[in-house]
Write a protein that holds these residues in place. Structure first.
Motif: not given
Length: 298
Positions: A56, A59-60
């Motif tokens: 996560d 991805d950010g």
């Protein structure tokens, strides 16, 4: 930069553009570094992370870095377009047509030369600061341009002189043609007038002849009418006379028949024939009476 064939002015302009692109690149790299720093400060506060948490975070970070890089690439493309627009606008002012070769933008050899030139130019910070102190827009080297414009002006003047000479020749020819046209129109008008008079005389003669013919026909027709009227009157008179003669003859014939009948009745033969007919009539009456009586008896 001599390999590119630039003079001093164009070399300075190239260095200014590279300096501008370099500053924009440095700012964008600092922005990307700040993205990583923000991730470290905001998310990396624990000692252990799960796979999903790491995924996560990556991805950010990918989205942020991708957006920054895309923005920088778009901005650089638009900047290049504006630079080309300036160059083309300056070329149009001097009636020049510039052409670009897109394939040369991926020439590795030239790209390596540009990279080497950038390293050489920006290796010494003092030199960079000296270059910054120079004016950003140096005046144009108008020597070649002036020569070009002078040649173009000379060529246009020569063409203008030739066109003026040609125009004078055409004007002379036009005036001669106009004079010839005027003479031809005058001659044509005179000829038309002569022909008109001849045609008018011929038409007048023809009209006179036709009038004489019509008058002759009218006289003949009047005479014919007079003769026909006299003949008709004479015929009518003859017809009336014939009718009177016929009536007279008919009266005479009737009188003759009456006299003849009267004379015939006075003859002995007529009287004896009349007696015979009277007797025959009496006999016929008697026979009819007998027949009627016989039929009644039956």
């Amino acid at each position: 930069m001599a390999e590119f064939g630039f003079n001093e002015h164009y070399q300075d302009e190239t260095i200014n553009f590279m300096r501008f692109a370099r500053s924009k690149r440095v700012i964008r790299l600092k922005t990307i570094d700040s993205c990583f720093e923000d991730l470290k400060d905001s998310r990396l506060v624990e000692e252990t992370f799960t796979v999903d948490e790491v995924r996560d975070m990556l991805d950010g970070l990918q989205l942020v870095v991708r957006g920054e890089v895309e923005t920088e690439l778009i901005n650089m493309a638009h900047t290049n377009v504006l630079l080309l627009r300036q160059l083309f606008s300056q070329a149009e002012k001097f009636y020049l047509r510039l052409q670009t070769d897109i394939s040369e933008l991926e020439n590795r050899e030239l790209l390596e030369q540009v990279a080497e030139f950038e390293k050489t130019e920006f290796k010494n910070p003092n030199k960079t600061n000296q270059e910054i102190g120079k004016p950003k827009l140096a005046p144009l080297n108008e020597g070649g341009v002036s020569e070009l414009l002078n040649k173009e002006i000379s060529r246009l003047q020569e063409e203008n002189d030739k066109l003026k000479s040609r125009l004078r020749v055409l004007e002379t020819q036009a005036m001669g043609a106009l004079d010839e046209k005027t003479r031809a129109e005058r001659a044509l008008k005179d000829l038309q007038e002569v022909r008109g008079e001849q045609q008018m005389a011929a038409r007048l003669q023809e009209i006179t002849s036709l009038e004489d013919t019509v008058a002759s026909l009218q006289d003949g027709f009047q005479k014919s009418l007079n003769v026909n009227a006299a003949s008709q009157k004479e015929l009518q008179e003859n017809l009336v006379s014939a009718k009177h003669d016929l009536l007279r003859v008919q009266e005479q014939l009737a009188l003759a028949e009456k006299e003849l009948d009267k004379k015939f009745q006075q003859t002995a033969a007529y009287r004896s024939m009349k007696e015979i007919l009277t007797k025959k009539n009496e006999q016929i009456k008697d026979i009819r009476k007998r027949l009627l009586k016989y039929e009644s008896d039956e």
